[in-house]
Design a protein around this motif. Sequence first.
Motif, mmCIF file in Angstrom:
data_model
loop_
_atom_site.group_PDB
_atom_site.id
_atom_site.type_symbol
_atom_site.label_atom_id
_atom_site.label_comp_id
_atom_site.label_asym_id
_atom_site.label_seq_id
_atom_site.Cartn_x
_atom_site.Cartn_y
_atom_site.Cartn_z
ATOM 1 N N UNK A 49 -3.236 7.120 17.187
ATOM 2 C CA UNK A 49 -3.738 7.885 16.044
ATOM 3 C C UNK A 49 -4.363 6.932 15.028
ATOM 4 N N UNK A 50 -5.410 7.402 14.346
ATOM 5 C CA UNK A 50 -6.149 6.547 13.424
ATOM 6 C C UNK A 50 -5.645 6.696 11.991
ATOM 7 N N UNK A 51 -5.528 5.549 11.316
ATOM 8 C CA UNK A 51 -5.156 5.495 9.901
ATOM 9 C C UNK A 51 -6.271 4.774 9.160
ATOM 10 N N UNK A 52 -6.739 5.363 8.067
ATOM 11 C CA UNK A 52 -7.809 4.754 7.267
ATOM 12 C C UNK A 52 -7.213 3.821 6.225
ATOM 13 N N UNK A 53 -7.531 2.524 6.338
ATOM 14 C CA UNK A 53 -7.046 1.571 5.342
ATOM 15 C C UNK A 53 -7.669 1.841 3.972
ATOM 16 N N UNK A 54 -8.918 2.292 3.949
ATOM 17 C CA UNK A 54 -9.598 2.549 2.677
ATOM 18 C C UNK A 54 -8.926 3.677 1.914
ATOM 19 N N UNK A 55 -8.570 4.752 2.615
ATOM 20 C CA UNK A 55 -7.926 5.879 1.928
ATOM 21 C C UNK A 55 -6.571 5.464 1.365
ATOM 22 N N UNK A 56 -5.817 4.652 2.111
ATOM 23 C CA UNK A 56 -4.540 4.155 1.594
ATOM 24 C C UNK A 56 -4.752 3.271 0.370
ATOM 25 N N UNK A 57 -5.749 2.398 0.423
ATOM 26 C CA UNK A 57 -6.032 1.517 -0.718
ATOM 27 C C UNK A 57 -6.386 2.318 -1.965
ATOM 28 N N UNK A 58 -7.254 3.306 -1.788
ATOM 29 C CA UNK A 58 -7.684 4.090 -2.940
ATOM 30 C C UNK A 58 -6.498 4.800 -3.588
ATOM 31 N N UNK A 59 -5.603 5.335 -2.769
ATOM 32 C CA UNK A 59 -4.460 6.050 -3.334
ATOM 33 C C UNK A 59 -3.455 5.090 -3.959
ATOM 34 N N UNK A 60 -3.255 3.932 -3.360
ATOM 35 C CA UNK A 60 -2.365 2.942 -3.973
ATOM 36 C C UNK A 60 -2.891 2.507 -5.336
ATOM 37 N N UNK A 61 -4.207 2.336 -5.459
ATOM 38 C CA UNK A 61 -4.769 1.897 -6.738
ATOM 39 C C UNK A 61 -4.793 3.012 -7.779
ATOM 40 N N UNK A 62 -4.449 4.240 -7.356
ATOM 41 C CA UNK A 62 -4.279 5.328 -8.318
ATOM 42 C C UNK A 62 -2.890 5.311 -8.942
ATOM 43 N N UNK A 63 -1.969 4.505 -8.395
ATOM 44 C CA UNK A 63 -0.616 4.368 -8.953
ATOM 45 C C UNK A 63 -0.685 3.541 -10.228
ATOM 46 N N UNK A 64 0.019 3.953 -11.240
ATOM 47 C CA UNK A 64 -0.055 3.303 -12.538
ATOM 48 C C UNK A 64 0.374 1.860 -12.563
ATOM 49 N N UNK A 65 1.202 1.438 -11.600
ATOM 50 C CA UNK A 65 1.694 0.064 -11.585
ATOM 51 C C UNK A 65 0.891 -0.858 -10.680
ATOM 52 N N UNK A 66 -0.178 -0.345 -10.068
ATOM 53 C CA UNK A 66 -0.955 -1.124 -9.100
ATOM 54 C C UNK A 66 -2.345 -1.394 -9.667
ATOM 55 N N UNK A 67 -2.717 -2.677 -9.741
ATOM 56 C CA UNK A 67 -4.060 -3.048 -10.188
ATOM 57 C C UNK A 67 -5.029 -3.076 -9.014
ATOM 58 N N UNK A 68 -4.627 -3.703 -7.921
ATOM 59 C CA UNK A 68 -5.465 -3.789 -6.730
ATOM 60 C C UNK A 68 -4.594 -3.688 -5.490
#
Length: 541
Positions: free
Chosen positions: A435-454
């Motif tokens: 099954x395929x997982x998109x690294x970009x989608x995970x990155x974008x959502x992680x950077x939406x977390x208030x404690x994550x800069x990048x």
Amino acid sequence: MLQRDFTLIDVLDRADTLFADRAVVTARPDGSRHRYTYGDAADRIARLAGALDDLGVGSDARVGTLARNHYRHFELYFAPACSGRSLHMGNVRLPETDLVETIRDAGDEVLFVDPAFLDRVEAVADDLDTVERYVVLAETVPETTLDPVVAYEDLLAAGSPDYDWPALAEDRECGLCYTTGTTGRPKGVTYTHRALALHTMMNGHVDTYAIGARDTVCPVVPMFHVNAWGFPYAAAFAGADLVLPGPHTDPGPLAALLAEEGVTVAAGVPTVWRRLAAYLDETPAADIDPVERLVVGGASVPPSLVRSYDDAHDVTVQQGWGMTETSPLGLLTPLDPSPGDDAAPRTTDGRPVPGISARVVDEDGIRVARDGEAMGELHVRGLWVTEGYASRTRDVESPLTDDGWLRTGDVATWDADGYVDVVDRTDDLINSGGEWISSIELEDELMAHGDVAEAAVVPVADETWGERPLAVVVPRGDDLPETDALDAHLRASFPSWWLPDRYVVRESIPLTTTGKFDKRALRERFGDADARADDSTAGDA
């Protein structure tokens, strides 16, 4: 109809004839600013073209630059090309081996170098066997071992502002840029006058950047990177004021430059705009009030960043997609979406711009369904898309399919309205148990977390599933995000099997020479069990 060639001479002539009094501003290294006009620039460009003649540089030679974004580099965007030569925009951030290879492979006869980069060139000069002369982009030549060498201003002082521009065929080469080497050795992409002139005209289209004479344009993207996305040419053609940041791309100086010079349109990679947004949040006295839109390319733009600029600064973030091979404009989110569209399309990579066609195909070359979900490789073709790679020293495989489409190496979906969403590079897409997982989608959502800069996500080897995601996280401030909190945040958008098996906390994420996350370096660091075991300073969240 009257037939004539369309070249960069037309771009230069329009700037000089119609917009001679519009400003070109450069932020100098010492913080002061150089100011002159397109009329002044045209005078100096003619002098430079004559100086190249006087130096004996061949009429079809390539000349190279290793320079930042400033007015002298802007002049070099025109003088070699309009006199029949070709400009190789050298990437000073390349590793030493790649830097030498690209200069030799291009066959640069003259190398124009910023004083700040002289030490890099001196270190490899013995290997630059095609370079016959060095020109320091300054008023005088500082102490250097380069030989023969001359100061740029001395060249121009000896030239004449009257130059008889040759009649050039529009299919003549005018520029050369090398890919960054993130997927192998750098490959040379040549540009023709026709391609760049059409690309320049399209940058003013209402459904692209809509650049006009009312604008003040600031390309933060380096001028060595794909013609600075065409913004210097577009500003000159449209009569927009042009602001060049020189070395000042850190958030504080950049914010001051945008505000003080009244910049309305600025372009750069997401890293630049993420860091600027954080600076503005932390510095209430700072503002970018004149800015109307930020053009973002080179990597995915997190929806949280789009919302941040919308809500806090009333700035439109315009996301685009392109490659060195596409000059680079390929896809772009329109400034004025179709009736009934909401802000959602702005979080995709946009539609193919006029002049570009796109398709998304499966492994058998069959177009996938346009449902926004089916994934395939993005292919493009168009008026400024390369026909292949140029090399004087080695054979390079063609990037084209048998029926003439450019294989981009990007995995994408597209929907019924023509919006394309690049979900990953083929090398970065994670195959977990088939099954395929998109690294970009995970990155974008992680950077939406208030404690994550990048955040950057890469595939790592796994005995059971083949590959699993690993996330490298840069905290915002001193608070380290907890693993459970990050997992909970991601579960709101993704199934549990998408969640990273491991979070690694770092003070920064390595960047490529063009400011993107260097996932190749991260894969090499964390991609297999031995590398992860050796990473004793991983600092799991």
